[in-house]
Design a protein around this motif. Structure first.
Motif, mmCIF file in Angstrom:
data_model
loop_
_atom_site.group_PDB
_atom_site.id
_atom_site.type_symbol
_atom_site.label_atom_id
_atom_site.label_comp_id
_atom_site.label_asym_id
_atom_site.label_seq_id
_atom_site.Cartn_x
_atom_site.Cartn_y
_atom_site.Cartn_z
ATOM 1 N N PRO A 329 -35.711 78.326 31.872
ATOM 2 C CA PRO A 329 -34.538 77.541 32.283
ATOM 3 C C PRO A 329 -33.718 78.231 33.355
ATOM 4 O O PRO A 329 -33.153 77.594 34.226
ATOM 5 C CB PRO A 329 -33.756 77.389 30.968
ATOM 6 C CG PRO A 329 -34.779 77.538 29.890
ATOM 7 C CD PRO A 329 -35.773 78.527 30.420
ATOM 8 N N LYS A 330 -33.662 79.564 33.308
ATOM 9 C CA LYS A 330 -32.828 80.278 34.262
ATOM 10 C C LYS A 330 -33.345 80.145 35.692
ATOM 11 O O LYS A 330 -32.604 80.301 36.645
ATOM 12 C CB LYS A 330 -32.727 81.755 33.877
ATOM 13 C CG LYS A 330 -34.031 82.522 33.961
ATOM 14 C CD LYS A 330 -33.859 84.005 33.633
ATOM 15 C CE LYS A 330 -33.428 84.221 32.207
ATOM 16 N NZ LYS A 330 -33.336 85.649 31.872
ATOM 17 N N ILE A 331 -34.645 79.871 35.858
ATOM 18 C CA ILE A 331 -35.206 79.745 37.197
ATOM 19 C C ILE A 331 -34.590 78.550 37.918
ATOM 20 O O ILE A 331 -34.181 78.641 39.067
ATOM 21 C CB ILE A 331 -36.735 79.630 37.131
ATOM 22 C CG1 ILE A 331 -37.339 80.953 36.613
ATOM 23 C CG2 ILE A 331 -37.315 79.269 38.484
ATOM 24 C CD1 ILE A 331 -38.829 80.905 36.417
ATOM 25 N N GLY A 332 -34.512 77.401 37.230
ATOM 26 C CA GLY A 332 -33.873 76.236 37.824
ATOM 27 C C GLY A 332 -32.404 76.475 38.083
ATOM 28 O O GLY A 332 -31.857 76.060 39.109
ATOM 29 N N ALA A 333 -31.739 77.165 37.167
ATOM 30 C CA ALA A 333 -30.314 77.467 37.332
ATOM 31 C C ALA A 333 -30.100 78.402 38.517
ATOM 32 O O ALA A 333 -29.116 78.266 39.256
ATOM 33 C CB ALA A 333 -29.756 78.088 36.052
ATOM 34 N N ALA A 334 -31.004 79.346 38.724
ATOM 35 C CA ALA A 334 -30.868 80.281 39.838
ATOM 36 C C ALA A 334 -30.993 79.557 41.171
ATOM 37 O O ALA A 334 -30.203 79.779 42.097
ATOM 38 C CB ALA A 334 -31.929 81.375 39.727
ATOM 39 N N ALA A 335 -31.993 78.658 41.298
ATOM 40 C CA ALA A 335 -32.164 77.903 42.539
ATOM 41 C C ALA A 335 -30.942 77.032 42.804
ATOM 42 O O ALA A 335 -30.469 76.930 43.945
ATOM 43 C CB ALA A 335 -33.430 77.055 42.460
#
Length: 478
Positions: A329-335
């Motif tokens: 989930p953090k990958i989408g939040a980072a982008a």
């Protein structure tokens, strides 16, 4: 390379190491940059330039390979779909206005990354296949490509929220349909009646145009169908025991009739609409959300909330859905955080915001993964030319514990990276973030200007290092 100060012993990051590189692509000439800097820690590439060739020149740029829709990381579920006129491609739109295009469907713009008053609930394409509309829950309409804005109910007090948009055959008009079956006509679309004053057993969930453009059908959640104008009632599943609620309808590809789609993926056909099969129980945990047809083409598209889409034709069997890999989930939040920060920098300087492009984002994510298993180096962004005239690429990596704010700050304090972020010529962006097994973070940003936008304004770079509108750190790390 940027090496941060030593942290107090109480902090879990002892050192921060960040490596950066930037690249700009155009098309007649491509100069590959060699890596420089500390071999064990970082690499920085000099700009690589490519510009789209003049009209008399030829290029061999290739299209971006299609990415399986189910493997994409979504910021919001899919809520609508439209087919191209050929039937060989389709668009899907998420509730945040992000667009996914496949086959011969081309991307003409989206709303991903923009703050909306209400979520998107549906879409419709123009007859040419060169544009589309989105409609939001409040009736706000957004037009892209050759789709023209013809009016909306945005700002109007509605009895019930809008659930869909139906375009007429001319491409110069559309109807918005509300949950109670209320109809709002715009452009040369005429009002032929509604269920706004009728008490319904179940709410309306979608609609479809009559082939003449002088009528329309609506379908309710229980499969009840309502016909207006010269759209004739051909049947319904109202009163039948359904495997799931009805979620969408589409007109027959030839003649008069319509198809209904249940959330389970099952398809029901009426009139002379042919049924070539369904996608029942195809994607466990992901409901079907939309069905779309193309004029004079046998078959239809079925889309699921997780962005998977299947073409069901006389020669294809029932699709099978394998569970997609679950992205962190953090990958989408980072982008998403990168996008907000970049647009905040642009807004602080009076520049138009960058619009999220799913195809560029998919390309960027794939490249971040490639770097994470190899090393920091630029991709061959020349292959993106074609739908884009100008492409720029920023890449960066940080050791375990480096957060998005730190990478953004490093980009903003580097002239070439900052020039890409603040270029007035770029209109679209895609960002991909990869977390390697060792906790390091790898980021790729693809900036682009669509070919349809024409030549960019004169720009020589040299942007000022101040102010940095978003110097704040954050906690989004790998």
């Amino acid at each position: 390379m940027i090496v941060g100060r030593r942290r107090p012993a109480s902090r879990w990051i002892a050192y921060i190491a960040i490596a950066l590189a930037t690249l700009t692509a155009f098309a007649t000439a491509v100069t590959t940059a060699s890596a420089t800097g500390a071999a064990t820690k970082s690499a920085a590439a000099t700009p690589k330039v490519a510009k789209k060739a003049a009209a008399h020149a030829t290029t061999s740029a290739q299209s971006i390979p299609s990415t399986p829709m189910g493997a994409l990381s979504l910021n919001a579920p899919i809520v609508g779909m439209a087919s191209t006129p050929t039937g060989n491609g389709s668009w899907r739109v998420g509730s945040d206005g992000g667009v996914f295009a496949s086959g011969d469907a081309k991307f003409y713009g989206g709303l991903g990354g923009r703050r909306l008053n209400q979520p998107i609930v549906g879409m419709a394409a123009t007859p040419s296949g060169h544009g589309y509309w989105f409609v939001a829950r409040d009736g706000g309409v957004f037009a892209f490509g050759d789709a023209k804005f013809l009016g909306s109910t945005g700002g109007r007090k509605l009895n019930q929220p809008i659930v869909g948009i139906v375009a007429n055959h001319s491409g110069h008009g559309y109807w918005l349909v509300a949950r109670d079956g209320g109809v709002f006509a715009f452009g040369n679309a005429k009002f032929y009646g509604s269920t706004g004053a009728i008490r319904l057993n179940q709410p309306i969930v979608g609609g479809a145009p009559a082939p003449t453009g002088r009528g329309y059908w609506f379908v309710a959640r229980d499969g009840g169908v309502f016909a207006f104008g010269d759209a004739h009632f051909k049947g319904s599943v109202s009163g039948a025991k359904l495997p799931g609620p009805i979620v969408s309808m589409a007109p027959a590809s030839t003649g008069t009739g319509y198809l209904l789609l249940a959330a389970s993926g099952r398809v029901y056909n009426f009139g002379n609409a042919a049924n070539y099969g369904s996608a029942a129980r195809t994607c466990a945990g992901a409901p079907a959300v939309a069905i779309a047809t193309a004029p004079h083409k046998r078959g239809y598209w079925i889309a699921f909330a997780n962005a998977r889409a299947y073409a069901v034709t006389p020669t294809t069997g029932a699709p099978k859905c394998t569970p997609p890999a679950k992205p962190k989930p953090k990958i989408g939040a980072a982008a998403a955080d990168f996008l907000v920060r970049m647009n905040d920098e642009r807004q602080a300087r009076g520049l138009a915001p960058l619009t999220w492009n799913p195809a560029l984002a998919s390309y960027a994510l794939n490249w971040s993964k490639t770097m994470g298993t190899s090393d920091l180096h630029h991709s061959d962004i020349g292959q993106l030319l074609g739908p884009w005239d100008y492409i720029g690429e920023n890449i960066a990596t940080g050791s375990a514990g480096v957060n998005v704010g730190a990478l953004h700050g490093a980009w903003m304090h580097s002239q070439e990276h900052r020039d890409n972020i603040l270029s007035p010529g770029y209109q679209s962006v895609g960002i991909g973030v990869y977390c390697a097994p060792n906790g390091s973070i790898w980021a790729t940003t693809e900036f682009a200007r669509p070919t349809s936008a024409g030549a960019p304004p004169a720009y020589s770079g040299g942007t000022s290092a101040t102010p940095v509108a978003r110097p704040d750190p954050d906690s989004i790390t790998c």
